[in-house]
Write a protein that holds these residues in place. Structure first.
Motif, PDB file in Angstrom:
ATOM      1  N   GLN A   1      -2.840  -6.312  -2.583  1.00 13.81           N
ATOM      2  CA  GLN A   1      -4.215  -6.825  -2.820  1.00 13.81           C
ATOM      3  C   GLN A   1      -4.633  -6.155  -0.929  1.00 13.81           C
ATOM      4  O   GLN A   1      -5.997  -5.030  -0.407  1.00 13.81           O
ATOM      5  N   ALA A   2      -4.740  -7.415  -0.246  1.00 11.59           N
ATOM      6  CA  ALA A   2      -5.527  -7.755   0.809  1.00 11.59           C
ATOM      7  C   ALA A   2      -4.919  -5.997   1.536  1.00 11.59           C
ATOM      8  O   ALA A   2      -6.376  -5.360   2.496  1.00 11.59           O
ATOM      9  N   ILE A   3      -3.336  -5.814   1.561  1.00 11.19           N
ATOM     10  CA  ILE A   3      -3.189  -4.740   2.530  1.00 11.19           C
ATOM     11  C   ILE A   3      -3.863  -2.927   2.418  1.00 11.19           C
ATOM     12  O   ILE A   3      -4.229  -2.089   2.639  1.00 11.19           O
ATOM     13  N   VAL A   4      -3.770  -3.195   0.771  1.00 10.95           N
ATOM     14  CA  VAL A   4      -4.447  -1.940  -0.088  1.00 10.95           C
ATOM     15  C   VAL A   4      -5.890  -2.068   0.375  1.00 10.95           C
ATOM     16  O   VAL A   4      -6.346  -0.822   0.399  1.00 10.95           O
ATOM     17  N   ALA A   5      -6.527  -3.148   0.620  1.00  6.21           N
ATOM     18  CA  ALA A   5      -8.096  -2.789   0.752  1.00  6.21           C
ATOM     19  C   ALA A   5      -7.637  -2.638   2.036  1.00  6.21           C
ATOM     20  O   ALA A   5      -8.900  -2.443   2.454  1.00  6.21           O
ATOM     21  N   GLY A   6      -6.939  -3.719   3.303  1.00  6.27           N
ATOM     22  CA  GLY A   6      -6.943  -3.194   4.924  1.00  6.27           C
ATOM     23  C   GLY A   6      -6.984  -1.569   5.061  1.00  6.27           C
ATOM     24  O   GLY A   6      -7.596  -0.954   5.951  1.00  6.27           O
ATOM     25  N   GLU A   7      -6.220  -1.153   3.777  1.00  4.30           N
ATOM     26  CA  GLU A   7      -6.248   0.321   4.155  1.00  4.30           C
ATOM     27  C   GLU A   7      -7.170   1.049   3.574  1.00  4.30           C
ATOM     28  O   GLU A   7      -8.049   1.876   5.106  1.00  4.30           O
ATOM     29  N   ARG A   8      -7.950   0.920   3.019  1.00  6.37           N
ATOM     30  CA  ARG A   8      -9.113   1.409   2.654  1.00  6.37           C
ATOM     31  C   ARG A   8     -10.176   1.267   3.834  1.00  6.37           C
ATOM     32  O   ARG A   8     -10.988   1.855   4.246  1.00  6.37           O
ATOM     33  N   ILE A   9     -10.369   0.171   4.171  1.00  8.34           N
ATOM     34  CA  ILE A   9     -11.072  -0.373   5.153  1.00  8.34           C
ATOM     35  C   ILE A   9     -10.768   0.769   6.671  1.00  8.34           C
ATOM     36  O   ILE A   9     -12.182   0.900   7.390  1.00  8.34           O
ATOM     37  N   PHE A  10      -9.865  -0.124   7.079  1.00 13.33           N
ATOM     38  CA  PHE A  10      -9.414   0.977   8.086  1.00 13.33           C
ATOM     39  C   PHE A  10      -9.653   2.925   8.021  1.00 13.33           C
ATOM     40  O   PHE A  10      -9.998   3.298   8.909  1.00 13.33           O
ATOM     41  N   GLU A  11      -9.451   3.409   6.958  1.00 15.75           N
ATOM     42  CA  GLU A  11      -9.940   4.889   6.892  1.00 15.75           C
ATOM     43  C   GLU A  11     -10.740   4.848   7.022  1.00 15.75           C
ATOM     44  O   GLU A  11     -11.096   5.834   7.839  1.00 15.75           O
ATOM     45  N   LEU A  12     -11.900   4.051   6.239  1.00 15.80           N
ATOM     46  CA  LEU A  12     -13.163   4.117   7.201  1.00 15.80           C
ATOM     47  C   LEU A  12     -14.042   3.753   8.833  1.00 15.80           C
ATOM     48  O   LEU A  12     -14.270   4.547   9.004  1.00 15.80           O
TER      49      LEU A  12
END
Length: 589
Positions: free
Chosen positions: A315-326
């Protein structure tokens, strides 16, 4: 960084390494926390060794030595107390560090969002951005305060436990290690199955946030048109999809984590029992057997803990993907020319513009010169390109084709600071903060209260503010709901007049002001010409009749320009608009 174009495993490690970089600032505190964890783990593992010694040297030989018994009991209790204290301190340090790290991460996300090109906000729902700043960063927090601490503690426990087991009896320890390849297989399988489901979970949370944002902002319209049921069903549908995805994760957790690992432990225990058949009974002491059974239970717990953290880690990796995408989204590009504007001269040459490359142009071949300290008005029907032109002069969007010169300098060469200090805009729907009137006008700038009162007099808000119990220190409600639309526009005008910009743009800023206030604003605008170039976009022609130049836009093209009298004499588009508004005014009398 295009994470979505890389294989899953590479993407996983790329995001994880990037998230772990935020730890560097706090590495000293984490070293202390890790030391506490290591020491606590060692004290935990020493417990079964003491009991094993107690069994082999006191119980089995019936050698009741009071001093030895008391010493073992005291040491055992001290080890447990030490373990509890150290675990407490490491938990506090990890959680405190995690909060600080996530605060830095959240600030990076907010900084990135503030520097996004405006077209990002035109196409991306606000709820999605809010979800990344709040929910996703909160999930990443668990990586730092739960996953890292648990995994490190579990690894230390496993290593120390295995060392103790091999020290006591290497044959039985070798059998116990069979559990590790089985656990690794489970973890890899879990990661493969859970990642796509967790991405869906985050998407559904994002959609739910966005829907709530729409509902709250549009509550008046929803209730006016009795659409409560429709929006409720929409939220319910997305919530149901989120629930189904969460249930899939729970089923995976229920199947692959604790039950399966408990089965593996049972298999290993059976292997230990079977080993008595192949080795001499004398090889195994009762105390060592107890220690191994105890260690096997202790070995099971960290393995379960590590595997359980897979869900949080994913979940943290998926959330991190979305954060770094922004964070990695291309930022608004500005020039490097930091010199202040000396004049408000605007020159527009062969300007063509569309918001998207494949869409038709909104502005076509715009050529116009606006002299410094002049009053120029743009009029036209809705969709003629007036507001788009204002946004381009503000530097909000990159130019597709043509040039805009401000103070004889290409607008793309000007720095962000130069643009924002030299050009200001008052929009039709100004943003009012849930703060005091003073702070709504100053917006963090150091401006005296005397100057604030003079500006309030200028925009006809002084009497209103004086009638409030706290004056300029009166708190406004969210979105300025305790002010009328006209009062909010006047407050927005006061906000920009406080700095005397070289160019002042009013985009329908007087649309909701009564006629008497409009006359006073017209006087204010004429006085603004002493220090600013005035660009006014208006539907109400009464606002701009005294403009030096009136530019008529139609379907993105300039079709007429001149002052009021010149355009009336031509009896063209402007004359038709003037006649229509005059007749409407007469009908309303």
């Amino acid at each position: 960084m295009l994470l979505n174009n890389t294989p899953n495993l590479i993407r996983f490690w790329t995001v994880l390494k990037r998230l772990l970089k935020y730890i560097k600032i706090w590495k000293k505190k984490l070293i202390i926390a890790f030391f506490c964890l290591l020491t606590a783990s060692i004290t935990e593992v020493l417990g079964p060794i003491l009991i094993s010694y107690f069994i082999n040297h006191i119980i089995v030989p019936h050698n009741i030595n009071n001093v030895l018994m008391l010493s073992l009991i005291v040491v055992f209790i001290m080890l447990q107390i030490t373990s509890v204290i150290l675990n407490y301190f490491q938990t506090i340090i990890f959680n405190k560090t995690a909060v600080n790290i996530v605060q830095n991460l959240r600030l990076d996300v907010i900084k990135s969002a503030l520097k996004q090109p405006l077209h990002v906000f035109d196409t991306q729902p606000i709820g999605q951005i809010i979800s990344r700043i709040t929910n996703d960063t909160e999930i990443v927090k668990e990586l730092y305060d739960t996953v890292i601490a648990t995994v490190f503690r579990s690894i230390v426990l496993i290593v120390v436990t295995l060392f103790a087991m091999f020290t006591l009896e290497w044959h039985m320890a070798s059998i116990a290690t069979i559990i590790f390849p089985m656990v690794i297989i489970v973890m890899l399988f879990y990661q493969k199955k859970s990642t796509p489901i967790l991405r869906k979970v985050r998407e559904y949370v994002e959609h739910i946030n966005n829907k709530f944002n729409e509902i709250i902002n549009g509550m008046q319209i929803i209730q006016q048109f009795s659409q409560e049921s429709k929006f409720q069903k929409s939220i319910q549908k997305t919530s149901n999809l989120h629930y189904l995805s969460r249930m899939k994760i729970l089923r995976l957790d229920g199947l692959l984590l604790r039950p399966l690992l408990s089965l593996f432990s049972a298999i290993v225990l059976c292997g230990l029992i079977t080993s008595f058949k192949f080795f001499s009974v004398n090889l195994f002491e009762v105390g060592i057997l107890y220690a191994f059974i105890s260690y096997l239970g202790r070995l099971n717990e960290p393995l379960i803990a590590i595997t359980t953290q897979q869900s949080i880690l994913q979940q943290a990796i998926v959330a991190g993907e979305r954060i770094f995408e922004l964070i990695d989204t291309p930022k608004q590009i500005y020039g490097s020319d930091c010199a202040h504007l000396k004049s408000g001269l605007i020159q527009i040459k062969n300007l063509n513009f569309s918001y998207k490359k494949k869409q038709p142009n909104i502005l076509n071949n715009i050529n116009i010169t606006i002299p410094s300290k002049s009053f120029t008005a743009f009029i036209g029907h809705t969709g003629s390109g007036k507001s788009t032109l204002a946004n381009l002069i503000m530097g909000y969007y990159p130019i597709n084709q043509g040039e805009i010169y401000i103070d004889k300098r290409p607008i793309q060469s000007l720095s962000h600071k130069t643009l924002r200090k030299g050009i200001s805009i008052v929009q039709q729907e100004p943003l009012i903060l849930a703060d005091t009137i003073l702070k709504n006008i100053t917006l963090g700038r150091n401006i005296s209260e005397n100057k604030i009162w003079k500006i309030l007099e200028t925009v006809q808000l002084a009497n209103l503010v004086k009638s409030m119990s706290k004056g300029i220190h009166e708190n406004l409600r969210e979105r300025g709901n305790n002010l009328s639309i006209g009062q909010k526009q006047l407050l927005a005008i006061a906000r920009v007049l406080i700095i005397h910009p070289k160019i002042l743009i009013l985009d329908e800023a007087t649309a909701n002001i009564d006629s008497e206030t409009e006359k006073n604003i017209q006087k204010t605008l004429l006085s603004v010409k002493k220090f600013s170039t005035l660009v006014v976009i208006a539907h109400r022609l009464s606002t701009i009749m005294k403009a030096d130049k009136i530019v008529v836009l139609h379907q993105g093209k300039i079709i007429e320009e001149g002052n009021h009298n010149m355009l009336i004499d031509r009896k063209g588009k402007y004359w038709n608009m003037h006649q229509a508004q005059s007749n409407k005014t007469l009908r309303n009398i």
